[in-house]
Design a protein around this motif. Sequence first.
Motif, mmCIF file in Angstrom:
data_model
loop_
_atom_site.group_PDB
_atom_site.id
_atom_site.type_symbol
_atom_site.label_atom_id
_atom_site.label_comp_id
_atom_site.label_asym_id
_atom_site.label_seq_id
_atom_site.Cartn_x
_atom_site.Cartn_y
_atom_site.Cartn_z
ATOM 1 N N ALA A 114 11.364 10.883 20.528
ATOM 2 C CA ALA A 114 12.469 10.450 19.675
ATOM 3 C C ALA A 114 11.981 10.121 18.272
ATOM 4 O O ALA A 114 10.791 9.829 18.060
ATOM 5 C CB ALA A 114 13.130 9.216 20.291
ATOM 6 N N PRO A 115 12.886 10.162 17.276
ATOM 7 C CA PRO A 115 12.532 9.672 15.945
ATOM 8 C C PRO A 115 12.080 8.217 16.019
ATOM 9 O O PRO A 115 12.501 7.461 16.894
ATOM 10 C CB PRO A 115 13.838 9.811 15.155
ATOM 11 C CG PRO A 115 14.634 10.828 15.894
ATOM 12 C CD PRO A 115 14.281 10.655 17.334
ATOM 13 N N LEU A 116 11.238 7.826 15.079
ATOM 14 C CA LEU A 116 10.692 6.466 15.086
ATOM 15 C C LEU A 116 11.757 5.432 14.738
ATOM 16 O O LEU A 116 12.716 5.713 14.002
ATOM 17 C CB LEU A 116 9.547 6.350 14.078
ATOM 18 C CG LEU A 116 8.138 6.716 14.544
ATOM 19 C CD1 LEU A 116 8.057 8.143 15.028
ATOM 20 C CD2 LEU A 116 7.129 6.463 13.431
ATOM 21 N N ILE A 117 11.554 4.242 15.261
ATOM 22 C CA ILE A 117 12.212 3.029 14.783
ATOM 23 C C ILE A 117 11.131 2.255 14.050
ATOM 24 O O ILE A 117 10.043 2.024 14.600
ATOM 25 C CB ILE A 117 12.757 2.185 15.947
ATOM 26 C CG1 ILE A 117 13.720 2.995 16.819
ATOM 27 C CG2 ILE A 117 13.421 0.908 15.432
ATOM 28 C CD1 ILE A 117 13.979 2.370 18.176
ATOM 29 N N VAL A 118 11.374 1.859 12.814
ATOM 30 C CA VAL A 118 10.368 1.170 12.010
ATOM 31 C C VAL A 118 11.001 -0.039 11.348
ATOM 32 O O VAL A 118 12.121 0.035 10.827
ATOM 33 C CB VAL A 118 9.770 2.100 10.931
ATOM 34 C CG1 VAL A 118 8.800 1.331 10.034
ATOM 35 C CG2 VAL A 118 9.058 3.284 11.573
ATOM 36 N N HIS A 176 5.616 4.832 30.520
ATOM 37 C CA HIS A 176 5.311 6.097 29.877
ATOM 38 C C HIS A 176 3.801 6.336 29.913
ATOM 39 O O HIS A 176 3.006 5.386 29.916
ATOM 40 C CB HIS A 176 5.758 6.086 28.412
ATOM 41 C CG HIS A 176 7.242 6.041 28.228
ATOM 42 N ND1 HIS A 176 7.843 5.657 27.050
ATOM 43 C CD2 HIS A 176 8.266 6.332 29.079
ATOM 44 C CE1 HIS A 176 9.159 5.715 27.165
ATOM 45 N NE2 HIS A 176 9.442 6.108 28.392
ATOM 46 N N GLU A 177 3.423 7.579 29.880
ATOM 47 C CA GLU A 177 2.004 7.927 29.826
ATOM 48 C C GLU A 177 1.520 8.057 28.392
ATOM 49 O O GLU A 177 0.339 8.318 28.144
ATOM 50 C CB GLU A 177 1.760 9.224 30.606
ATOM 51 C CG GLU A 177 2.020 9.059 32.100
ATOM 52 C CD GLU A 177 1.714 10.318 32.877
ATOM 53 O OE1 GLU A 177 1.339 11.332 32.243
ATOM 54 O OE2 GLU A 177 1.827 10.288 34.119
ATOM 55 N N GLY A 178 2.387 7.907 27.441
ATOM 56 C CA GLY A 178 2.063 7.961 26.025
ATOM 57 C C GLY A 178 3.307 7.582 25.240
ATOM 58 O O GLY A 178 4.310 7.141 25.811
ATOM 59 N N LEU A 179 3.260 7.748 23.935
ATOM 60 C CA LEU A 179 4.408 7.399 23.100
ATOM 61 C C LEU A 179 5.517 8.436 23.253
ATOM 62 O O LEU A 179 5.298 9.640 23.084
ATOM 63 C CB LEU A 179 3.990 7.320 21.630
ATOM 64 C CG LEU A 179 3.097 6.145 21.213
ATOM 65 C CD1 LEU A 179 2.816 6.225 19.716
ATOM 66 C CD2 LEU A 179 3.745 4.814 21.551
ATOM 67 N N VAL A 180 6.716 7.933 23.555
ATOM 68 C CA VAL A 180 7.888 8.791 23.690
ATOM 69 C C VAL A 180 8.965 8.384 22.694
ATOM 70 O O VAL A 180 9.559 9.217 22.015
ATOM 71 C CB VAL A 180 8.456 8.734 25.129
ATOM 72 C CG1 VAL A 180 9.735 9.559 25.235
ATOM 73 C CG2 VAL A 180 7.420 9.201 26.138
ATOM 74 N N ASN A 181 9.193 7.082 22.601
ATOM 75 C CA ASN A 181 10.248 6.535 21.737
ATOM 76 C C ASN A 181 9.671 5.342 20.970
ATOM 77 O O ASN A 181 9.957 4.194 21.275
ATOM 78 C CB ASN A 181 11.436 6.111 22.606
ATOM 79 C CG ASN A 181 12.629 5.649 21.803
ATOM 80 O OD1 ASN A 181 12.673 5.795 20.577
ATOM 81 N ND2 ASN A 181 13.609 5.075 22.489
ATOM 82 N N PRO A 182 8.840 5.598 19.947
ATOM 83 C CA PRO A 182 8.065 4.501 19.331
ATOM 84 C C PRO A 182 8.896 3.627 18.397
ATOM 85 O O PRO A 182 9.696 4.116 17.596
ATOM 86 C CB PRO A 182 6.980 5.241 18.539
ATOM 87 C CG PRO A 182 7.098 6.681 18.909
ATOM 88 C CD PRO A 182 8.483 6.898 19.390
#
Length: 455
Positions: free
Chosen positions: A172-176, A88-94
Amino acid sequence: MALRSEARVDVSLEAWTDPEGAAAPAGGAPDPLAPGVLFAPALRADTTRKVNKPNVVWQLTGAWAHEGKTATGTAAVYYGLEPDGTPHEGLVNPMVFADGFNFGESNLDDLYAHLNAPYGAEGRRLLGQLQAAGVDIVLLGFKERHTYIQANAGVAVSAIRKAIADRQPGGAPLIVGGVSMGGLITRYALARMENEGEEHETGTYLSYDSPHNGAWIPVALQQLAYFFESVPDPSGNPKQAELIRSPAAQQLLWAWVENARDSGAVATWSKLRRDFLQDLKDVGWFPSKPGMRRIGVANGTGDTIGGPVQPDEEVFDWTRPGLARAVLRTQPAFGQMQEVVRMSAVLLGYRTSRTSEIPPLDGAPGGTLASYGMLADALGATIDERHRSGCFVPSVSAVALKYDPVTWDVDLKTDLNNLPAGRSDLDAFCCDTTNSEHSLVTETLAEWILAALTD
């Protein structure tokens, strides 16, 4: 069943002799108990593979102060992959995933290697598979892992805010979540954000063998650490007692003692733990945003089968001839005034500690820690192999079974694999097939997480 709020330790200061009548040590000053911090999980770095370097590193400051302490930390970002295998070039699915309990600063290279160590016959790797599925891994570390959970939760909030701000449009919504105490840190962070009306944009909360209702370090080992703390140690390393006395340990451990001399109720001794539990209740106990999943895994079994450590057995009888001696036993099963350790040393005096109404946690189903083994090795004491590792995070705690975290009115061998709906604060969880080492990535747990996060 006796209420666990009655669980206590009582210390006597009388001199003692062994069964053959030999006197306790007398002479010059003893050696240090053991240099360094032992009673903490160890990361298993993969030395066979080159360390993956992060794409981006964030320096973070806590979103709030707690008890005058503003914590700091670092996040290492490893981008997930596109379907063609390019990053990825940045955050997509953090996925923001926090480090756990130990002393001092997080080592994120080691944490990545630990969580990405090969498992199973094919040597698959959890983080590598998540990245291949397009998940961006944000490993969160702390400058002081041993400080207040609430203070490090402020760092977690800063990481969540940064992930939201940097996430690409349509992401996408975060996974934390987190491993070990990292799951508690992020649990509190998300719940407090909700309580204060802040959107955390998290779709899944994930804990990895997190002690939701408390962890266990034998009372006897805590007292040994305190007893020998005053012995000079020229190494300059942190001592065992520094970790046991730290705010994080006080908040984390179900049974905690302040020193090796006083007697008291172990489940309520620390004000820090009582305050932390109240803080959790005040912010909602768990994050509960509509539509968000709360999931977790336990390194312990869920089938009621505990470890090989039996209650009230001698672990070792260690002597530094003429200087010091310690006779250590595994935790007895409840009872009144059950002896767990005798300690003596020149200039330090004598201690005999006895516990009452403490369950036999050493052999409970749960993620294990080689507490007895690490200490025996450091001392050069002889120890039976089955005594080396005992329960650190009971399975009933890791799956957030609903019971009072102070009274511990719970059956440690509850059948978690057939648990009725609504008995856990998690929406779904997975227990390991054996009582594996705390925080170890195993095939059972890794495959369950992959299915939960990528299907």
